[in-house]
Write a protein that holds these residues in place. Structure first.
Motif, PDB file in Angstrom:
ATOM      1  N   ASN A 301       0.815  -1.222   0.000  1.00 58.96           N
ATOM      2  CA  ASN A 301       0.000   0.000   0.000  1.00 58.96           C
ATOM      3  C   ASN A 301       0.842   1.263   0.000  1.00 58.96           C
ATOM      4  O   ASN A 301       0.423   2.289  -0.550  1.00 58.96           O
ATOM      5  CB  ASN A 301      -0.953  -0.003   1.208  1.00 58.96           C
ATOM      6  N   GLN A 302       2.011   1.224   0.616  1.00 57.61           N
ATOM      7  CA  GLN A 302       2.866   2.404   0.607  1.00 57.61           C
ATOM      8  C   GLN A 302       3.372   2.700  -0.806  1.00 57.61           C
ATOM      9  O   GLN A 302       3.396   3.858  -1.244  1.00 57.61           O
ATOM     10  CB  GLN A 302       4.059   2.238   1.552  1.00 57.61           C
ATOM     11  N   ILE A 303       3.743   1.662  -1.539  1.00 59.43           N
ATOM     12  CA  ILE A 303       4.165   1.848  -2.933  1.00 59.43           C
ATOM     13  C   ILE A 303       3.008   2.396  -3.760  1.00 59.43           C
ATOM     14  O   ILE A 303       3.190   3.273  -4.614  1.00 59.43           O
ATOM     15  CB  ILE A 303       4.691   0.530  -3.528  1.00 59.43           C
ATOM     16  N   ASN A 304       1.799   1.906  -3.515  1.00 59.51           N
ATOM     17  CA  ASN A 304       0.631   2.431  -4.238  1.00 59.51           C
ATOM     18  C   ASN A 304       0.444   3.915  -3.971  1.00 59.51           C
ATOM     19  O   ASN A 304       0.131   4.694  -4.880  1.00 59.51           O
ATOM     20  CB  ASN A 304      -0.627   1.661  -3.835  1.00 59.51           C
ATOM     21  N   LYS A 305       0.625   4.330  -2.723  1.00 63.29           N
ATOM     22  CA  LYS A 305       0.500   5.738  -2.369  1.00 63.29           C
ATOM     23  C   LYS A 305       1.602   6.558  -3.041  1.00 63.29           C
ATOM     24  O   LYS A 305       1.351   7.653  -3.574  1.00 63.29           O
ATOM     25  CB  LYS A 305       0.572   5.901  -0.851  1.00 63.29           C
ATOM     26  N   ILE A 306       2.812   6.041  -3.033  1.00 60.92           N
ATOM     27  CA  ILE A 306       3.937   6.732  -3.692  1.00 60.92           C
ATOM     28  C   ILE A 306       3.649   6.893  -5.181  1.00 60.92           C
ATOM     29  O   ILE A 306       3.878   7.963  -5.760  1.00 60.92           O
ATOM     30  CB  ILE A 306       5.253   5.958  -3.456  1.00 60.92           C
ATOM     31  N   TYR A 307       3.146   5.836  -5.816  1.00 60.56           N
ATOM     32  CA  TYR A 307       2.820   5.911  -7.247  1.00 60.56           C
ATOM     33  C   TYR A 307       1.759   6.977  -7.504  1.00 60.56           C
ATOM     34  O   TYR A 307       1.879   7.786  -8.431  1.00 60.56           O
ATOM     35  CB  TYR A 307       2.339   4.552  -7.745  1.00 60.56           C
ATOM     36  N   ASP A 308       0.722   7.017  -6.675  1.00 65.54           N
ATOM     37  CA  ASP A 308      -0.352   7.994  -6.873  1.00 65.54           C
ATOM     38  C   ASP A 308       0.154   9.432  -6.708  1.00 65.54           C
ATOM     39  O   ASP A 308      -0.223  10.323  -7.485  1.00 65.54           O
ATOM     40  CB  ASP A 308      -1.498   7.725  -5.894  1.00 65.54           C
ATOM     41  N   VAL A 309       0.977   9.666  -5.697  1.00 66.84           N
ATOM     42  CA  VAL A 309       1.509  11.014  -5.483  1.00 66.84           C
ATOM     43  C   VAL A 309       2.490  11.380  -6.596  1.00 66.84           C
ATOM     44  O   VAL A 309       2.540  12.534  -7.039  1.00 66.84           O
ATOM     45  CB  VAL A 309       2.155  11.126  -4.088  1.00 66.84           C
ATOM     46  N   ALA A 310       3.264  10.412  -7.079  1.00 67.40           N
ATOM     47  CA  ALA A 310       4.158  10.666  -8.209  1.00 67.40           C
ATOM     48  C   ALA A 310       3.361  11.049  -9.451  1.00 67.40           C
ATOM     49  O   ALA A 310       3.724  11.980 -10.179  1.00 67.40           O
ATOM     50  CB  ALA A 310       5.024   9.430  -8.485  1.00 67.40           C
ATOM     51  N   LYS A 311       2.259  10.342  -9.698  1.00 60.15           N
ATOM     52  CA  LYS A 311       1.374  10.689 -10.818  1.00 60.15           C
ATOM     53  C   LYS A 311       0.888  12.127 -10.704  1.00 60.15           C
ATOM     54  O   LYS A 311       0.911  12.888 -11.666  1.00 60.15           O
ATOM     55  CB  LYS A 311       0.150   9.765 -10.850  1.00 60.15           C
ATOM     56  N   TYR A 312       0.419  12.474  -9.527  1.00 56.05           N
ATOM     57  CA  TYR A 312      -0.114  13.815  -9.306  1.00 56.05           C
ATOM     58  C   TYR A 312       0.979  14.869  -9.492  1.00 56.05           C
ATOM     59  O   TYR A 312       0.739  15.936 -10.079  1.00 56.05           O
ATOM     60  CB  TYR A 312      -0.719  13.898  -7.907  1.00 56.05           C
ATOM     61  N   THR A 313       2.173  14.559  -9.026  1.00 49.81           N
ATOM     62  CA  THR A 313       3.308  15.476  -9.194  1.00 49.81           C
ATOM     63  C   THR A 313       3.588  15.714 -10.667  1.00 49.81           C
ATOM     64  O   THR A 313       3.799  16.858 -11.100  1.00 49.81           O
ATOM     65  CB  THR A 313       4.561  14.906  -8.510  1.00 49.81           C
ATOM     66  N   LEU A 314       3.591  14.650 -11.452  1.00 50.99           N
ATOM     67  CA  LEU A 314       3.839  14.801 -12.881  1.00 50.99           C
ATOM     68  C   LEU A 314       2.723  15.586 -13.551  1.00 50.99           C
ATOM     69  O   LEU A 314       2.991  16.459 -14.398  1.00 50.99           O
ATOM     70  CB  LEU A 314       3.995  13.428 -13.539  1.00 50.99           C
TER      71      LEU A 314
END
Length: 720
Positions: A301-314
């Motif tokens: 779940n932490q990796i999923n959260k990191i991926y989502d925030v990375a998406k939003y950052t991009l």
């Protein structure tokens, strides 16, 4: 059977009509690259710092202000076409000028050449032609100098010296939506919370965002001060916040007003002067309308959260162009953009944003400095071309802009030293990375390595445009530079490339930069790769990297060496560390040893750091390319490989976009499922026992490695 044939015939005719309608779609067209340059100038000059205008410090080029457009049509019957033009213009049919500024033209049946010549200084000269067959599109030819003259007999000159290019266009398919009117879309949003301050109100919009503050129900005479902050501390600091606005108002009745320049913030403190009242503020969220086509989820779940925030950052940093960060610079930096291109290929696969950014960065001839004044950023521009062709297969772009590639490379070649190497000259910024004490003196190995790859790129592009002489030259120069790279910089005792040479001698310093790039450029032998992995990448005595910018490449090199379990832990520690500190987008720099407000400091300013920086979004790329393991092995995914690596995850699934669709993968410790819209793929995976698939032949490659061919449109299941 007869009825079935009739149905098929009707479907076929309908499809043909649809294809013809699509082919006849009119669109706004211009000289290729000019809209991108013009738009880049407008966007990059919106930056303010504490209310003051702050323009870029490099040369900005302009669009060509006089453009000749033409196309030859062969019409079966006469037709009329409407004209819409940005600028002053004249119109010719078969070389004969029409009177005035016609809004509609009549074209007889037969073969005819339609020409428009357009002048515009403040906007890009552009045309929209709409008829049945006579429409403006990228098949029109354009030039900024037609080299035409008429002799004493009235004969028009030979125009063989004119260089014609295919017109540029984007998605302006409505005559009312002229290029000069382009704006990013906006969406109203309300703050998540608010609280009173000593003389105003602090609003929290819940997460990092970008857009226009809207002052609602303003009444009275005076000023309204707005203090923006990516952090609460910044918005509350009237003296040191990076961005502020002060608005003069004189409203006898309540009115709403919107701030004219968009800003980045999570918090805003709004302070009205005495005599001014206003209702709670809101905002217009500004965004680029690009859609996610890639995805990634997994058992962590932490990796999923990191991926989502990375998406939003991009997404936040994907605007008219790929920019570095939304708060501070808001400029187009080539090094930042290069990473955004790669992330884009695994999330939105939006080619127009890539090409717009490449063209805005390149500008026009003559070349008088490196891109953004940074030597390595010039080379990243060439690397961006290399990857763009690999992922998209777009030969048209290469053919159109090859001359600009050549002139930029000529500039680089002219600045080599006596050893044929790149060394900083007056006006050159050797950046590499933000790192304490990093030497930029002498002949830096990292610059030579990027230069070699840039020359490789030129060799590929020269072949694509059939420039055989220069293709041979670029390939020879690249091979020679790679030989020098190892002759001058490889140190057997250190099992690494040293950082630099000064006065013709190797320095003792070993840094990570050239060594990690050498791995995923595949410049090392297998023995050298293992030496670099042990003595550099996994060596804590080598200066550590603290920016997500170079962390991107360090983790890519480790993934390329099969260290996915280690990289997964690093992603969780590094990006997870920012999340634990409350990050809602990823930062320009993160050092876990810093405390409290130290995390907000940079450039000697208490809030100088960007808390939303494009280069912080790299997990999007890493998870797509090195965990899902999907990457092209020839341009446009004509061939590709899928090499899933769980890296310690129990399962993962995701989608990677391609030019013609997508590739979907599910992988667990017991099963792999793959489906692709592309053909000629190879699934390569490890298995401790012989795998089984009902609908595919699996080849044992030895050492626990297996391969299977992936066909277009088929779904495969492999049980491990």
């Amino acid at each position: 059977m007869h009825n079935m044939k009739r149905v098929l015939l009707v479907i076929t005719i309908t499809l043909l009509c649809c294809i013809q309608a699509i082919a006849r779609q009119a669109t706004w067209i211009w000289y290729p690259g000019d809209f991108e340059v013009w738009l880049g100038n407008k966007m990059q000059n919106r930056r303010t710092e504490r209310g003051s205008f702050l323009p870029p410090f490099w040369k900005l080029d302009s669009h060509y202000n006089l453009i000749d457009f033409h196309k030859v049509f062969d019409l079966k019957e006469a037709e009329e076409a409407d004209l819409f033009v940005e600028g002053e213009y004249n119109v010719k049919i078969d070389g004969k000028a029409l009177f005035g500024y016609p809004k509609r033209i009549s074209i007889p049946a037969g073969k005819h050449r339609i020409s428009l010549k357009v002048f515009s200084q403040d906007r890009v000269p552009a045309i929209f032609v709409r008829g049945k067959q006579v429409v403006s599109d990228s098949t029109w030819l354009v030039t900024f100098e037609d080299k035409e003259w008429i002799d004493q007999t009235g004969k028009v000159s030979d125009q063989s010296a004119t260089v014609w290019l295919n017109a540029g266009n984007w998605n302006f398919n409505d005559p009312a939506a002229a290029p000069s009117k382009f704006r990013l879309p906006v969406q109203p949003m309300q703050p998540a919370a608010s609280e009173k301050t000593s003389d105003g109100t602090l609003y929290d919009f819940g997460k990092e965002t970008f857009g226009f503050i809207k002052l609602n129900g303003v009444e009275g005479s005076g000023t309204v001060a707005i203090y923006y902050g990516e952090s609460r501390e910044e918005a509350l600091s009237k003296d040191h916040g990076e961005t502020i606005d002060r608005i003069d108002v004189n409203f006898k009745e309540k009115r709403d007003t919107t701030i004219q320049l968009s800003k980045a913030f999570r918090y805003v403190q709004v302070v009205p002067s005495t005599g001014v009242k206003l209702a709670p503020v809101s905002m217009l969220y500004e965004y680029a309308d690009v859609k996610d086509r890639g995805s990634f989820t997994c058992s962590d779940n932490q990796i999923n959260k990191i991926y989502d925030v990375a998406k939003y950052t991009l997404h936040l940093n994907t605007r008219e162009f790929f920019i570095d960060g939304i708060k501070r610079d808001r400029w187009i930096w080539s090094g930042d953009a290069y990473q955004s291109y790669l992330m884009n290929y695994y999330l939105t696969f939006d080619s127009p944003t890539v090409t717009r950014t490449l063209l805005a960065l390149r500008g026009k001839d003559p070349v008088t400095s490196h891109i953004n004044t940074i030597m390595d950023y010039t080379f990243y521009w060439f690397l961006g071309i290399y990857d763009y062709y690999q992922y998209t297969g777009d030969k048209t772009f290469i053919r159109q802009f090859y001359p600009r590639m050549q002139s930029l490379m000529d500039y680089c070649l002219s600045r080599r030293n006596a050893n044929g190497l790149m060394e900083g000259l007056p006006g050159d910024w050797i950046f590499i990375d933000w790192a304490d004490g990093l030497s930029k003196q002498g002949e830096v190995s990292f610059e030579q390595l990027l230069f070699a790859r840039s020359l490789e790129t030129m060799g590929i592009c020269a072949d694509l445009v059939n420039d055989k002489t220069n293709a041979a030259k670029y390939k020879e120069l690249s091979a020679d530079l790679r030989t020098k790279l190892f002759s001058y910089y490889w140190n057997d005792s250190k099992q690494a490339l040293v950082h630099s040479r000064v006065n013709g001698r190797q320095t003792d310093n070993v840094t990570r930069y050239s060594n990690m790039f050498g791995i995923f450029f595949n410049y090392f032998t297998e023995a050298q790769k293992q030496g670099v992995k042990k003595n550099v990448l996994l060596n804590d005595k080598i200066q550590k990297i603290t920016t997500p910018y170079m962390r991107f490449y360090e983790l890519e090199a480790l993934c390329a060496m099969g260290e996915q379990p280690l990289v997964l832990k690093e992603i969780k520690d590094y990006w997870g560390g920012m999340l634990k500190l409350g990050a809602t987008s990823f930062w320009e720099e993160y050092n876990p040893n810093k405390k409290g407000a130290e995390h907000l400091e940079m450039y000697g300013r208490p809030f100088g750091k960007s808390l939303c920086h494009a280069w912080g979004a790299s997990p999007v790329y890493l998870l797509g390319k090195y965990y899902l393991g999907i990457k092209p092995t020839s341009p446009a995914y004509a061939t590709y490989v899928v090499e899933p690596d769980l890296g310690g995850l129990a399962w993962m699934q995701g989608t990677v976009p391609t030019p013609n669709g997508k590739i979907e993968l599910y992988c667990s410790t017991k099963q792999i499922k793959v489906k692709s819209d592309e053909g000629n793929g190879t699934l390569r995976f490890k298995s401790a026992k012989k795998p089984v698939s009902k609908n595919a032949a699996i080849t044992d490659k030895g050492a626990g490695i297996y391969e299977m061919t992936i066909g277009k449109g088929k779904e495969y299941t492999v049980n491990l």
